[in-house]
Structures are given as structure tokens and as C-alpha cells.
Scaffold this active site. Structure first.
Site, PDB file in Angstrom:
ATOM      1  NE  ARG A  23      -1.806   1.587   3.655  1.00 26.13           N
ATOM      2  CZ  ARG A  23      -1.384   2.816   3.939  1.00 26.13           C
ATOM      3  NH1 ARG A  23      -1.751   3.834   3.177  1.00 26.13           N
ATOM      4  NH2 ARG A  23      -0.585   3.032   4.966  1.00 26.13           N
ATOM      5  CD  GLN A  24       4.104   3.979  -1.474  1.00 26.11           C
ATOM      6  OE1 GLN A  24       4.016   4.240  -0.278  1.00 26.11           O
ATOM      7  NE2 GLN A  24       5.192   4.222  -2.169  1.00 26.11           N
ATOM      8  CB  SER A  25      -0.694   7.401   1.916  1.00 26.58           C
ATOM      9  OG  SER A  25      -0.284   6.645   3.040  1.00 26.58           O
ATOM     10  CB  SER A  26      -1.447   9.913  -2.155  1.00 21.67           C
ATOM     11  OG  SER A  26      -0.055  10.172  -2.250  1.00 21.67           O
ATOM     12  CD  GLN A  29       2.710   8.680   0.120  1.00 24.86           C
ATOM     13  OE1 GLN A  29       2.463   7.509   0.325  1.00 24.86           O
ATOM     14  NE2 GLN A  29       2.741   9.577   1.087  1.00 24.86           N
TER      15      GLN A  29
END
Length: 311
Positions: A23-26, A29
Site C-alpha cells: 500500500r501507498q497512501s496516495s 506517492q
């Protein structure tokens, strides 16, 4: 996390599959912090080194670009929890706790399920067995630190926004009829048709003191009113259509049409089902109100008179 007490990876764990959560937050990113994403995918090799065949290391990366602040809308995380609950997972891999969850409620639910199903958890620091008290204690501490880190980051971001807002320099979405000049100042929309429609609305209300009468006049005269698309297909484009009372009230209650800069007119609340919603804040509780910050269609005195009439 002592490996002397018992061997953590057992044949029972190896009979089940390994699940790597990425996972990456945005989306920014995802595209800019590519090294972090590569490090997450590289954890597959850790699972292989522990004894899992590469074909039984499943990657869950459907949450790339989504915040870990809540499990809501994170289909990948929900899938991971389901695999844990039915006993398919022998080990869960994540680069760090913050990749799996930034919310202690979600994190502890994952830990409890892992303990009940005797599933291991692996991060960059090592392998943990949540069924073992010391490991569960350390995992809980990591989750608390991850949630606190998110709180600090949000506090810094909100603090910076509030400082800019106090100076009237925070760039916020403008309602129809107002636009940003290239130099950053707020000006009346250069489109004369949009400009004229707003003037007609305010002139009519000034004469009738009734939002419904404004709507009736627009319908009687066959006038249309502009609306700017805020998201999705055609974002930024202007659509013309009929005017309704709620739209008139929305415009009459908006202080930006009186040339005022406002911050804090709404706040985020939670419904009974825990989904977020916007709540209106009383004018006396607005965080920032700067009158005469830019040009408007009416002055502040007329805006205040309109609020009294509307009440």
C-alpha cells in the site's frame, strides 16, 4: 521476540499461503516514491527464504493510492482480513505496520485474528507470532506509534493550512462566478454570461426577499443558471440548467459572494454507520473570517441583512 523459545515458522504455517500486503497512501506517492513500492514487493523473497514457494506468495496491492487511516474503502485490506479469518494465511507480510493500518482498531483486529488462527506477521524488522504475548505486545506498540505518527503528520498539515488561512492566502475552491487571477487574487468570473446570471440572482432577491421568488422569476423568464462540474468527467466545465431553491440558498449563504475569505464553515462528522459527512458550523464558530478580502457581487452589510431575512 525470542526465537529460542520455539521455532516460529512451523510446517502448519508452511501448509498455508503467504499474503503480502502492498500500500501507498496516495497516487502521487505511487508514482514518485517508487523505491518504497519496490521494497514492499521485495518482501516476497523473505517469504521464499522462510520456506514458502513463490507461487504461494499472494500479493494484495489493490489499495495502492489509498490512505491507511481507516479500513473503509480498502478492498485489499478487507480481503486480507477475510483470508485470515478463514485460516488460509500462514503468514502476513508488510513492510511496516503503517502499510497495513494507521488505525489501532483495524490493526488490533488483524492481530487478534492472526492470534486466533495462529498466523505469523512479518515486517522489515522480523517475524512475529501474535499468539505469543511478547510479540503481541510489541505489535500493539508499533500500531500505537503508527497511529500517533499519522496524528502528528495531520496536525502539521492542518497547522500549516490554518496559518495560511489566517492570512487569507489559502487557496480554496471558489463558487461559480468567482475565479483566481494568474497573480493569485480572486476576481469576478470573466465570463459575462456567468457574471450576469449572478447579478440577476442577487438583484431579484434584493427586490423580493424570497429565495422561492427568485426561482419563480428565473423559470418564468426562461433564464438558465451556471454550475461548474467539480469532479469526474468534464471536471472544470460549466453546465447551464434550471435553478432551484436549494441552489439559491446555497449562494445567498456563501460569504465569498460578499468578498469575504472564510475558513471553517464546515467540519467532518460521522454518521451512525461511521461514514463521514460534512456538518455546517455556526458563523460565530468559523475559524477565519476576513471581510473585504476580494471583490464580490454584494457587500458584507447586504450579506448580513440577507442572513437575517433568510432566518
Amino acid at each position: 521476540m525470542s526465537t529460542e523459545l520455539y521455532q516460529k515458522v512451523t510446517p502448519d504455517h508452511l501448509r498455508r499461503d503467504a499474503f503480502l500486503y502492498v500500500r501507498q497512501s496516495s497516487l502521487r506517492q505511487v508514482f514518485e516514491n517508487t523505491e518504497s513500492t519496490k521494497r514492499q514487493y521485495a518482501l516476497r523473497e523473505r517469504a521464499v527464504s522462510l520456506g514458502w514457494p513463490i507461487e504461494r506468495v499472494h500479493v494484495i496491492d489493490s489499495d495502492l493510492g489509498l490512505s491507511g487511516a481507516s479500513a473503509e474503502h480498502r478492498d485489499g485490506f478487507q480481503q486480507l482480513v477475510s483470508e485470515l479469518a478463514i485460516g488460509h494465511a500462514g503468514i502476513v507480510l508488510g513492510l511496516e505496520v503503517s502499510r497495513l493500518a494507521r488505525n489501532n482498531a483495524d490493526w488490533h483486529r488483524l492481530i487478534e485474528l492472526a492470534a486466533l488462527t495462529h498466523t505469523l506477521i512479518l515486517d522489515e524488522d522480523g517475524v512475529y507470532d501474535p499468539a505469543y504475548f511478547n510479540d503481541r505486545l510489541l505489535l500493539g506498540l508499533k500500531g500505537t506509534m503508527s497511529e500517533a505518527e499519522l496524528h502528528v503528520l495531520n496536525a502539521r498539515l492542518q497547522g500549516g493550512m490554518r496559518n495560511k488561512a489566517r492570512r487569507g492566502e489559502l487557496e480554496l475552491p471558489l463558487p461559480i462566478g468567482l475565479a483566481y487571477h494568474p497573480n493569485g487574487s480572486v476576481v469576478l468570473d470573466p465570463d459575462q454570461q456567468i457574471h450576469a446570471s449572478l447579478r440577476l440572482l442577487f438583484d431579484t432577491y434584493r427586490q423580493t426577499h424570497s429565495a422561492s421568488m427568485v426561482v419563480r422569476r428565473f423559470r418564468r423568464e426562461g433564464w438558465v443558471f451556471p454550475r461548474r462540474i467539480r469532479r469526474g468527467i468534464g471536471k472544470g466545465e460549466v453546465q447551464w440548467g434550471g435553478l432551484n431553491t436549494s441552489r439559491v440558498l446555497q449562494i445567498l449563504h456563501n460569504p465569498r459572494y460578499a468578498g469575504a475569505f472564510v475558513y471553517g464553515r464546515t467540519r467532518i462528522g460521522r454518521k451512525a454507520d461511521l461514514t463521514s459527512t460534512q456538518l455546517k458550523v455556526a458563523q460565530s464558530d468559523w475559524q477565519v473570517l476576513i471581510r473585504g478580502a476580494h471583490v464580490g457581487y454584494i457587500d458584507c452589510d447586504e450579506f448580513e441583512r440577507n442572513q437575517v431575512t433568510l432566518r
